[in-house]
Design a protein around this motif. Structure first.
Motif, short mmCIF file in Angstrom:
data_model
loop_
_atom_site.label_atom_id
_atom_site.label_comp_id
_atom_site.label_asym_id
_atom_site.label_seq_id
_atom_site.Cartn_x
_atom_site.Cartn_y
_atom_site.Cartn_z
N VAL A 27 30.09 26.70 55.28
CA VAL A 27 30.72 28.02 55.39
C VAL A 27 32.19 27.88 55.77
CG1 VAL A 27 30.81 30.12 56.79
CG2 VAL A 27 28.63 29.31 55.88
N TYR A 28 32.47 27.03 56.74
CA TYR A 28 33.85 26.87 57.21
C TYR A 28 34.78 26.41 56.09
CZ TYR A 28 37.83 25.28 59.96
OH TYR A 28 39.09 25.10 60.45
N LEU A 29 34.29 25.52 55.23
CA LEU A 29 35.15 24.95 54.19
C LEU A 29 35.15 25.73 52.88
CD1 LEU A 29 34.36 21.13 54.62
CD2 LEU A 29 36.35 22.39 55.47
N LEU A 30 34.02 26.30 52.49
CA LEU A 30 33.87 26.77 51.12
C LEU A 30 33.60 28.25 50.93
CD1 LEU A 30 31.79 23.81 49.62
CD2 LEU A 30 34.25 24.20 49.46
N LEU A 31 33.25 28.98 51.98
CA LEU A 31 32.95 30.40 51.79
C LEU A 31 34.16 31.25 52.15
CD1 LEU A 31 30.78 32.52 51.08
CD2 LEU A 31 30.30 32.68 53.53
N PRO A 32 34.74 31.97 51.20
CA PRO A 32 35.87 32.85 51.51
C PRO A 32 35.40 34.13 52.19
CG PRO A 32 35.33 33.02 49.18
CD PRO A 32 34.43 31.95 49.76
N GLY A 70 36.35 38.94 42.23
CA GLY A 70 36.82 37.71 41.62
C GLY A 70 38.09 37.16 42.24
N ASP A 71 38.86 38.04 42.90
CA ASP A 71 40.11 37.60 43.51
C ASP A 71 39.91 36.58 44.61
OD1 ASP A 71 41.41 39.32 41.82
OD2 ASP A 71 41.61 40.93 43.29
N VAL A 72 38.79 36.65 45.33
CA VAL A 72 38.63 35.76 46.48
C VAL A 72 38.52 34.30 46.05
CG1 VAL A 72 37.50 37.55 47.86
CG2 VAL A 72 36.09 35.93 46.60
N TRP A 73 38.02 34.05 44.84
CA TRP A 73 37.90 32.67 44.38
C TRP A 73 39.25 32.15 43.91
CZ3 TRP A 73 33.47 31.88 46.37
CH2 TRP A 73 32.47 32.85 46.30
N ARG A 74 40.05 33.00 43.27
CA ARG A 74 41.36 32.58 42.81
C ARG A 74 42.34 32.36 43.95
NH1 ARG A 74 39.61 36.12 38.84
NH2 ARG A 74 40.49 37.95 39.86
N GLU A 75 42.02 32.90 45.15
CA GLU A 75 42.92 32.78 46.29
C GLU A 75 42.42 31.78 47.34
OE1 GLU A 75 43.09 36.79 47.64
OE2 GLU A 75 44.27 37.49 45.94
N HIS A 76 41.27 31.14 47.07
CA HIS A 76 40.68 30.22 48.05
C HIS A 76 41.25 28.82 47.85
CE1 HIS A 76 37.47 27.68 49.87
NE2 HIS A 76 37.39 28.69 50.72
N TRP A 77 41.43 28.09 48.94
CA TRP A 77 42.11 26.78 48.88
C TRP A 77 41.37 25.78 48.00
CZ3 TRP A 77 40.04 22.06 50.23
CH2 TRP A 77 38.82 22.09 50.91
N PHE A 78 40.03 25.86 47.95
CA PHE A 78 39.27 24.93 47.13
C PHE A 78 38.94 25.50 45.76
CE2 PHE A 78 35.19 23.35 45.53
CZ PHE A 78 35.44 21.97 45.49
N TRP A 79 38.43 26.74 45.73
CA TRP A 79 37.96 27.30 44.46
C TRP A 79 39.10 27.61 43.51
CZ3 TRP A 79 33.34 25.97 43.73
CH2 TRP A 79 32.38 25.98 44.75
N ARG A 94 41.05 25.58 42.48
CA ARG A 94 41.12 24.42 41.61
C ARG A 94 40.18 24.55 40.42
NH1 ARG A 94 41.13 19.57 46.21
NH2 ARG A 94 42.47 20.67 47.71
N VAL A 95 39.23 25.47 40.54
CA VAL A 95 38.26 25.70 39.48
C VAL A 95 38.61 26.95 38.69
CG1 VAL A 95 35.80 26.06 38.98
CG2 VAL A 95 36.49 24.58 40.87
N VAL A 96 39.17 27.97 39.38
CA VAL A 96 39.50 29.23 38.72
C VAL A 96 41.00 29.44 38.76
CG1 VAL A 96 37.28 30.23 39.30
CG2 VAL A 96 39.21 30.58 40.83
N VAL A 97 41.51 30.19 37.80
CA VAL A 97 42.94 30.38 37.69
C VAL A 97 43.44 31.34 38.75
CG1 VAL A 97 42.92 32.35 36.11
CG2 VAL A 97 44.78 30.72 36.01
N VAL A 98 44.64 31.15 39.23
CA VAL A 98 45.26 32.02 40.23
C VAL A 98 46.13 33.04 39.53
CG1 VAL A 98 46.83 32.11 42.20
CG2 VAL A 98 45.27 30.18 41.95
N GLY A 99 45.95 34.31 39.91
CA GLY A 99 46.91 35.33 39.49
C GLY A 99 46.51 36.17 38.31
N LEU A 134 41.44 31.31 53.19
CA LEU A 134 41.55 32.31 52.13
C LEU A 134 42.96 32.86 52.11
CD1 LEU A 134 40.30 34.18 50.00
CD2 LEU A 134 39.76 35.78 51.84
N THR A 135 43.54 32.86 50.94
CA THR A 135 44.85 33.48 50.80
C THR A 135 44.65 34.95 50.54
OG1 THR A 135 45.67 31.45 49.83
CG2 THR A 135 47.01 33.39 49.53
N SER A 136 45.19 35.76 51.39
CA SER A 136 44.95 37.20 51.34
C SER A 136 46.06 37.88 50.58
CB SER A 136 44.88 37.75 52.77
OG SER A 136 44.58 39.10 52.74
#
Length: 533
Positions: A471-476, A487-496, A498-503, A7-9
């Motif tokens: 959990v290790y790979l996909l749960l932020p 909603g920020d946790v999905w935009r900052e996650h390494w996998f998600w 790719r589905v949701v916009v960052v920023g 997770l990008t914090s």
């Protein structure tokens, strides 16, 4: 930005609100958490009464005869009866159906009416079950209990998450699972006492006593306040919401949180059509995946097998009726202690570490229990006392792993990740999936035990491996983040990401060049293919 655990914090997203745990919010949440007590009581009581000989003799005579007289039947198959499992699992079919009606009621009328209706239905089911004179009354009572649990489980986790200050949300919401554990333990203690009643009506007391927590929940719900979030959504009365928020948080400085609640409510109303259709859109793909995966994994840990059938399981390995009930009491106490530990540390160490530690503990315990039973328990006879004690201890470790992780967090994480416009629909999907697979596991376990024998523990252990990797790979990580900013946790996650916009957050606007005559509203999440420069 720094990356940690997938997770990008972002410090800007970790917005702090004023407030503390006030006596007002503590009492409200304690009352609402009685919904967990009724759920846990039913889980514990059903497993206990189905091991009582007078109950089996009256309603499931074939099982009673097989257990007492048929020496040719395998240890693993003595309790294999579809009618017996229907008694346990009928509640969850009713709960599954009720959860969708609960979604509409929770969204359109608020959290409080759903809690009130859930308590009332459970109260009626307890009365009918205790007075049952035939199998039809018994199962209809279970259906009413299922309606009550369906409404309560849909509304209570949402209520707790919306009432709690963000920094304490994990601890308060985990109170739901703690209440479930208290209900299970109370049921096991009552079963242990009523089993000794020689006249054979102890099972009636066990089933009827479910009315006590149900009555407390029903009466208490009358005095519960609505949550600030629900109040704004239902009435749009900002002044009333501000006063309630000030009372709940114990401070007059609530403008920041109030502004976010108002913004989320306005966004919800502007895009709100059918929430069940809305949650299927790609924008909400991460939330939908978690709404299905987390309750599914929670059930295929095998915990409800232990909770429902612990007395039967202990009797399978050769223990007596009283000893099996006492063993269930001990494992229930372990569950409460470790859930309380989870409450204390979840907002400090986070959700992901507890999931991972609990998964490892459950896996090791299940593999060892399966190995002991495969080596020592044949189709006939029992196992040595030392091995029986080892099985009980290992099941205690398994319950501890669940109590610190998937037990409380399986309710906490789904209740905090949904934006307001899909929150009631999302929670209904969580409850429905949970009930569906609780039904499947409850309905098939005794048959699976008969056919797979000790391999049943390796079966559930395999699922624990899958869910821990998931959990290790996909749960932020979600600790400390306000619900309305989740909603920020999905935009900052390494996998998600790719589905949701960052920023871009909910309610932000595109630059003017993307619209004619000024900026245009930007949706909360956008597919990567549509990402702007």
């Amino acid at each position: 930005m720094a990356t940690e655990g997938g997770l990008t914090s972002s410090s800007s997203s970790r917005r702090e609100y004023n407030g503390k745990i006030t006596p007002f919010v503590a009492l409200s949440c304690m009352m609402a958490a009685m919904g967990g007590v009724i759920f846990g009581y039913d889980i514990g009581i059903s497993g206990g009464v189905t091991s009582m000989e007078p109950f089996l003799k009256k309603f499931f005579h074939q099982v009673y005869t097989k257990m007492k007289q048929d020496t040719e039947v395998s240890n693993y198959c003595k309790f294999d009866s579809q009618l017996l499992t229907s008694f346990t699992s009928s509640l969850y079919v009713a709960g599954l159906v009720a959860s969708f009606f609960a979604s509409w009621l929770t969204k359109s009328r608020g959290r409080k009416p759903s809690i009130l209706l859930g308590g009332g239905a459970f109260l009626a089911g307890a009365a009918l079950g205790g007075a049952a004179s035939n199998i039809y009354m018994l199962i209809f009572g279970r259906v009413l209990l299922g309606v009550g649990v369906g409404f309560a489980n849909q509304a209570v986790p949402l209520y707790l998450s919306e009432m709690a200050p963000p920094r304490y949300r994990g601890a308060i919401n985990n109170g739901f699972q703690l209440s479930v554990g208290i209900g299970v333990l109370a049921a096991n203690l009552i079963n242990f006492g009523t089993e000794k009643i020689r006249s054979g009506y102890g099972w009636r007391i066990s089933l009827s006593m479910a009315a006590v927590p149900a009555a407390i929940l029903t009466v208490g719900a009358i005095f519960l306040p609505e949550t600030p979030s629900s109040l704004i959504q239902l009435t749009n009365d900002k002044d009333r919401a501000r006063r309630l928020l000030q009372r709940v948080r114990g401070t007059s400085e609530v403008q920041s949180e109030l502004a976010d609640l108002i913004e989320a409510s306005e966004l919800s109303k502007s895009i709100d059509h059918n929430p069940f259709r809305k949650i299927l859109e790609v924008n909400y793909r991460p939330q939908l995946v978690m709404a299905v995966a987390i309750p599914f994994f929670q059930q295929v840990t095998g915990i409800n097998v232990i909770a429902f059938y612990a007395p039967l399981l202990f009797r399978t390995i050769g223990m007596g009726e009283s000893a099996s009930l006492m063993s269930a009491i001990l494992t229930g106490a372990v569950g409460i202690a470790t859930t309380f530990l989870s409450m204390v540390i979840v907002d400090r160490v986070g959700r992901r570490p507890l999931f991972l530690v609990g998964g490892v503990l459950m896996l090791v315990s299940q593999v060892l229990v399966g190995a002991i039973m495969a080596a020592e328990l044949g189709d006939h006879g029992g196992i040595g006392k030392g091995y029986a004690v080892a099985v009980i201890v290992l099941i205690g470790f398994y319950v501890a792993g669940f109590g610190v992780s998937w037990g409380p967090l399986g309710w906490l994480v789904p209740s905090e990740i949904f934006p307001l416009e899909i929150r009631s629909a999302g929670q209904s999907i969580v409850v429905a999936v949970s009930f569906l697979f609780t039904f499947v596991v409850a309905q098939t376990f005794l048959s699976m035990l008969c056919h797979l024998k000790a391999g049943i523990f390796f079966f559930f252990g395999g699922w624990v491996v899958v869910m821990t990797v998931f959990v290790y790979l996909l749960l932020p990580e979600t600790k400390g983040l306000p619900i309305e900013k989740m909603g920020d946790v999905w935009r900052e996650h390494w996998f998600w990401n790719r589905v949701v916009v960052v920023g871009r957050g909910v309610g932000e606007h595109l630059p003017a060049k993307f619209g004619e005559g000024g900026s245009q509203p930007f949706c909360s999440v956008v597919c990567v293919k549509c990402r702007y420069g």
